[in-house]
Design an enzyme around this catalytic site. Structure first.
Site, PDB file in Angstrom:
ATOM      1  N   SER A  29     -29.530  30.038  -7.839  1.00  0.00           N
ATOM      2  CA  SER A  29     -29.937  30.805  -9.162  1.00  0.00           C
ATOM      3  C   SER A  29     -29.875  32.104  -9.190  1.00  0.00           C
ATOM      4  O   SER A  29     -29.551  33.009 -10.246  1.00  0.00           O
ATOM      5  CB  SER A  29     -31.439  30.316  -9.738  1.00  0.00           C
ATOM      6  OG  SER A  29     -32.454  30.665  -8.835  1.00  0.00           O
ATOM      7  N   GLU A  30     -30.280  32.972  -7.938  1.00  0.00           N
ATOM      8  CA  GLU A  30     -30.292  34.274  -7.689  1.00  0.00           C
ATOM      9  C   GLU A  30     -28.826  34.746  -7.673  1.00  0.00           C
ATOM     10  O   GLU A  30     -28.665  35.933  -8.486  1.00  0.00           O
ATOM     11  CB  GLU A  30     -30.870  34.756  -6.537  1.00  0.00           C
ATOM     12  CG  GLU A  30     -30.896  36.227  -5.938  1.00  0.00           C
ATOM     13  CD  GLU A  30     -31.891  36.980  -7.070  1.00  0.00           C
ATOM     14  OE1 GLU A  30     -31.558  38.253  -7.029  1.00  0.00           O
ATOM     15  OE2 GLU A  30     -32.761  36.392  -7.853  1.00  0.00           O
ATOM     16  N   LEU A  79       6.174  23.922  12.870  1.00  0.00           N
ATOM     17  CA  LEU A  79       6.217  23.956  14.632  1.00  0.00           C
ATOM     18  C   LEU A  79       6.698  22.557  14.726  1.00  0.00           C
ATOM     19  O   LEU A  79       6.886  21.591  14.081  1.00  0.00           O
ATOM     20  CB  LEU A  79       4.755  23.981  14.848  1.00  0.00           C
ATOM     21  CG  LEU A  79       4.001  25.268  14.633  1.00  0.00           C
ATOM     22  CD1 LEU A  79       2.506  25.054  14.913  1.00  0.00           C
ATOM     23  CD2 LEU A  79       4.474  26.425  15.282  1.00  0.00           C
ATOM     24  N   LYS A 125      -5.819  22.344  14.361  1.00  0.00           N
ATOM     25  CA  LYS A 125      -4.710  22.360  13.088  1.00  0.00           C
ATOM     26  C   LYS A 125      -5.547  21.847  11.902  1.00  0.00           C
ATOM     27  O   LYS A 125      -5.877  20.608  11.792  1.00  0.00           O
ATOM     28  CB  LYS A 125      -3.566  21.376  13.804  1.00  0.00           C
ATOM     29  CG  LYS A 125      -2.376  21.302  12.803  1.00  0.00           C
ATOM     30  CD  LYS A 125      -1.248  20.584  13.283  1.00  0.00           C
ATOM     31  CE  LYS A 125       0.053  20.463  12.297  1.00  0.00           C
ATOM     32  NZ  LYS A 125      -0.512  19.712  11.068  1.00  0.00           N
ATOM     33  N   ARG A 170       3.669  27.791   1.086  1.00  0.00           N
ATOM     34  CA  ARG A 170       4.824  27.849   2.108  1.00  0.00           C
ATOM     35  C   ARG A 170       5.997  27.467   1.396  1.00  0.00           C
ATOM     36  O   ARG A 170       7.028  27.899   1.508  1.00  0.00           O
ATOM     37  CB  ARG A 170       4.363  26.844   3.054  1.00  0.00           C
ATOM     38  CG  ARG A 170       5.475  26.837   4.250  1.00  0.00           C
ATOM     39  CD  ARG A 170       5.062  25.731   5.463  1.00  0.00           C
ATOM     40  NE  ARG A 170       5.723  25.718   6.622  1.00  0.00           N
ATOM     41  CZ  ARG A 170       6.948  25.077   6.364  1.00  0.00           C
ATOM     42  NH1 ARG A 170       7.563  24.287   5.277  1.00  0.00           N
ATOM     43  NH2 ARG A 170       7.918  25.049   7.654  1.00  0.00           N
ATOM     44  N   GLU A 178      -4.517  28.481   6.388  1.00  0.00           N
ATOM     45  CA  GLU A 178      -4.495  27.164   5.833  1.00  0.00           C
ATOM     46  C   GLU A 178      -5.617  27.230   4.798  1.00  0.00           C
ATOM     47  O   GLU A 178      -6.706  27.165   5.346  1.00  0.00           O
ATOM     48  CB  GLU A 178      -4.563  26.239   7.083  1.00  0.00           C
ATOM     49  CG  GLU A 178      -4.388  24.681   6.483  1.00  0.00           C
ATOM     50  CD  GLU A 178      -2.776  24.266   6.672  1.00  0.00           C
ATOM     51  OE1 GLU A 178      -2.251  23.219   6.396  1.00  0.00           O
ATOM     52  OE2 GLU A 178      -2.047  25.256   7.090  1.00  0.00           O
ATOM     53  N   LYS A 189      -0.385  27.692  21.594  1.00  0.00           N
ATOM     54  CA  LYS A 189       0.366  28.999  21.614  1.00  0.00           C
ATOM     55  C   LYS A 189       0.510  29.664  22.872  1.00  0.00           C
ATOM     56  O   LYS A 189      -0.609  29.657  23.207  1.00  0.00           O
ATOM     57  CB  LYS A 189       0.088  30.002  20.487  1.00  0.00           C
ATOM     58  CG  LYS A 189       0.025  29.335  19.101  1.00  0.00           C
ATOM     59  CD  LYS A 189      -0.650  30.356  17.877  1.00  0.00           C
ATOM     60  CE  LYS A 189      -0.848  29.505  16.473  1.00  0.00           C
ATOM     61  NZ  LYS A 189      -1.463  30.366  15.721  1.00  0.00           N
ATOM     62  N   CYS A 240      -1.380 -13.898 -18.563  1.00  0.00           N
ATOM     63  CA  CYS A 240      -2.408 -13.604 -17.729  1.00  0.00           C
ATOM     64  C   CYS A 240      -2.955 -12.263 -18.217  1.00  0.00           C
ATOM     65  O   CYS A 240      -2.354 -11.337 -17.992  1.00  0.00           O
ATOM     66  CB  CYS A 240      -1.827 -13.580 -16.294  1.00  0.00           C
ATOM     67  SG  CYS A 240      -3.148 -13.162 -15.069  1.00  0.00           S
TER      68      CYS A 240
END
Length: 667
Positions: free
Chosen positions: A33-34, A82, A112, A133, A167, A283, A424
């Site tokens: 609320s603030e 990758l 990841k 991407r 990401e 990496k 049906c």
């Protein structure tokens, strides 16, 4: 005015601080609320004094005007994928290649994140452009949507020109809240947080994106010129200092054994995270060594992504329920003791058919192993006989349809039991649901629960009745206010203008899929011409086999169906093909007139996107490999189609070769 300027600056500082505490640190120091009170104060000041609205104002997070579409923009530097590792052997081979080229090595291990890769461009420290991407070379400009993510700084702490990669993802808490809201509104649920994040970022109205509470982790920077960094770990530390959010669960390790320990740790702890991860990125840490190793055409040589195996969990099979599809197939579904699988709670899973239940010796009351196929669709893998209770019950499929009571049959050559009663109720309702689905007539707002209400109220008995619905019919339904009714009637009106292939697929003719519907619509152009075709004519068409031909002719010869088509015509539902004929497309010689098959998982685009692009170049995309196939495009985990193509000596492209050919045409 000086006082007002000071207040604006103060509001900026407070709102940015509170936003960071709430969205990044998950440790708010003030109540919502603030925050809302201060935000509305700033909005009011900016409305009354536009000169105080800046490009990095916290009010930008609320979202702006809806866009008509997303522009395609070339990446300054390609966003490469990758290489993948699936086991320890793959990782040790990667390590061996690294050490053979550069000697001793230190690795950086990072989680990841299971989300959507994005590229963020900053000029003089201000966020100016954000791209998806895309195919790695060209992405979509989703800047306005990315501005609504509080973890993305609108202004860096230093006035640098830089492009960072990260990401975007949806936290599990936001995902659960979103699906609860969609369920209340009788809307289709998202399968997982990754799909929810991707769908949220592709909203044309950024105000909707803002409500989805997305976040982002930044994992790399394009140009290290302005960075005092000699390694990936130092670069991430620099990004932290500039105000970006990086993932803190990273680790530097001295060898491949350290990598394996890191993987083991997060394989067991991944469910404790507030977001989904689908693997580990490894990496080479030293940036000079990265430069020395360089890149292949599609990925860096100095990095690899370890992919987690599909998670399997044990739970109890409480019961087996049956569902009847629109073609009458009776499918057993496992009712499970709720259990967490790959980040979401699962209480139902597919059992496919009776043969699978018996072959895997699955009984009601058993402890069973459940996994998500492709981390999306839950399925029962096997039972655990050694844990079987004495009162476990062997399951037997019924002899009669649980919906209409008609006798079930097993058609020769099929494993499924089928109800062949055309009246049906379960089949009719499923047929209505199929008719309004996205690939068919795409009537937004007609969800499963509303269709069931309409059917039970006898307001609709067939698909044509949808176009006869009125405001008076809809307003009394549960959860249908005036605005919803207005939107639904507008969507129904819009659906009348769909092209013929949408209608054909929507009618639910057995064996007639999206592709075959497109082929028939393009070939015959109108429903009236289709009503006169024979099986002999249809089987001469490429992509239309005996089963499809027989099914289409039998369906369209039925007098009830012809009456249904007339009923649709009476409401001015379009029955004409509106697309571009393949024969009219002047595609590139590399593709035009060629028959191409896509197989395996594609990473740089969806199969649907690839098919549409190939069709735009005059190619014919088919689902099976034959001696008439010209090219097979093989993605990850390509199976029997690739093997058959190799045995027939058919030309085979990797996904990257396909993308390279696209790029050549676009350049």
């Amino acid at each position: 005015m000086a006082d007002l300027s000071s207040r604006v600056n103060e509001l900026h500082d407070l709102l940015n601080q509170y936003s960071y505490e709430y969205y990044v640190e998950d440790n708010p120091s003030v109540p919502d609320s603030e925050y809302d009170k201060l935000l509305h104060e700033l909005i009011k000041i900016e409305e009354e004094h536009p000169e105080y609205k800046t490009v990095d104002s916290p009010t930008v997070r609320v979202g702006g005007e809806a866009q008509a579409s997303f522009n395609k923009v070339n990446h300054d530097t390609p966003m490469l994928s990758l290489g993948n590792a699936f086991n320890e052997d793959d990782l040790r081979k990667f390590d061996q290649r690294i050490r053979e080229q550069i000697g001793n090595v230190e690795y950086m291990c990072e989680l990841k994140i299971d989300g959507l890769a994005v590229s963020l461009k900053y000029v003089d420290g201000y966020f100016v452009q954000g791209l998806t991407r895309g195919d790695g070379t060209t992405g979509e400009d989703i800047t306005e949507n990315l501005k609504t993510i509080h973890a993305i700084p609108l202004k860096m702490k230093e006035p640098l020109n830089v492009e960072v990669r990260g990401e975007a993802y949806m936290p599990r808490r936001s995902f659960l809240r979103l699906n609860e809201e969609k369920e209340k509104n009788d809307e289709q649920l998202f399968a997982n947080p990754r799909n929810a994040a991707a769908g949220s970022l592709r909203q044309l109205d950024s105000k909707l994106t803002a409500k989805r509470k997305l976040s982002v982790f930044i994992y790399s920077v394009n140009d290290f010129t302005d960075f005092n960094a000699r390694s990936q770990s130092e670069a991430l530390d620099e990004l932290d200092k500039l105000g970006f959010t990086t993932n803190k669960n990273r680790a530097r390790v001295n060898n491949i054994d350290g990598v394996l320990e890191y993987i083991e740790k997060w394989t067991s702890q991944r469910e404790s995270l507030p977001y989904d991860i689908d693997g580990i990125v490894i990496k080479v840490n030293d940036l000079d060594q990265q430069d020395e190793m360089g890149f292949t055409q599609k990925s860096p040589r100095w990095a690899i992504a370890y992919k987690f195996p599909a998670e399997e969990v044990v739970t109890k099979l409480l019961d087996i329920e049956l569902s009847i599809g629109r073609t009458g197939v009776v499918t057993p579904t496992a009712i499970l003791e709720p259990v967490k699988v790959a980040g979401t709670t699962v209480s139902r899973a597919s059992l496919h058919n009776e043969d699978l239940i018996h072959d895997r010796d699955i009984r009601i009351g058993d402890s069973v192993v459940v996994k998500k196929a492709g981390d999306i669709i839950p399925e029962v893998v096997r039972s655990i006989p050694e844990r079987r209770p004495e009162d476990a019950v062997t399951y037997h499929m019924p002899t009669h349809c649980p919906s209409c009571g008609h006798e079930l049959v097993r058609i020769e050559g099929e494993v499924a039991l089928r109800c062949i009663n055309p009246k049906c109720q379960a089949q009719l309702v499923e047929g209505l649901i199929h008719f309004v689905s996205r690939q068919a007539m795409n009537i937004d707002g007609l969800g499963t629960k509303i269709i069931q209400q309409l059917y039970q109220s006898e307001l609709i008995k067939d698909v044509a009745d949808i176009f006869y619905l009125t405001e008076e019919d809809l307003l009394p339904l549960d959860r249908m206010g005036q605005k919803k009714v207005d939107n639904l009637l507008a969507a129904i009106q819009q659906a009348k203008d769909n092209s013929l292939e949408n209608l054909l697929f929507g009618l639910g003719i057995r064996h007639l899929g999206v592709k075959a519907s497109q082929v028939l619509a393009e070939k015959y152009e109108t429903i009236d011409r289709l009503l006169t075709v024979t099986e002999a004519e249809l089987v001469e068409i490429h992509d239309i086999g005996d089963k499809v031909a027989q099914s289409v002719v039998t369906y369209l010869e039925n007098e009830d169906i012809r009456a249904l088509i007339q009923k649709l015509k009476d409401k001015h539902v379009n029955m004409i093909y509106k697309g571009i004929k393949t024969s009219d497309i002047e595609g590139h010689p590399e593709f035009s007139g060629k028959t191409i098959v896509l197989t395996g998982k594609l990473h740089q685009m969806t199969r649907n996107e690839a098919s549409k692009w190939l069709a735009s170049q005059g190619a014919k995309v088919t689902s099976s490999v034959t001696k008439n196939t010209d090219v097979v495009i093989a993605g990850e985990d390509a199976g029997s189609k690739l093997t058959k193509a190799q045995s027939l000596g058919i030309e085979i492209w990797t996904e990257q070769q396909f993308v390279d050919k696209q790029n050549e045409l676009n350049s």
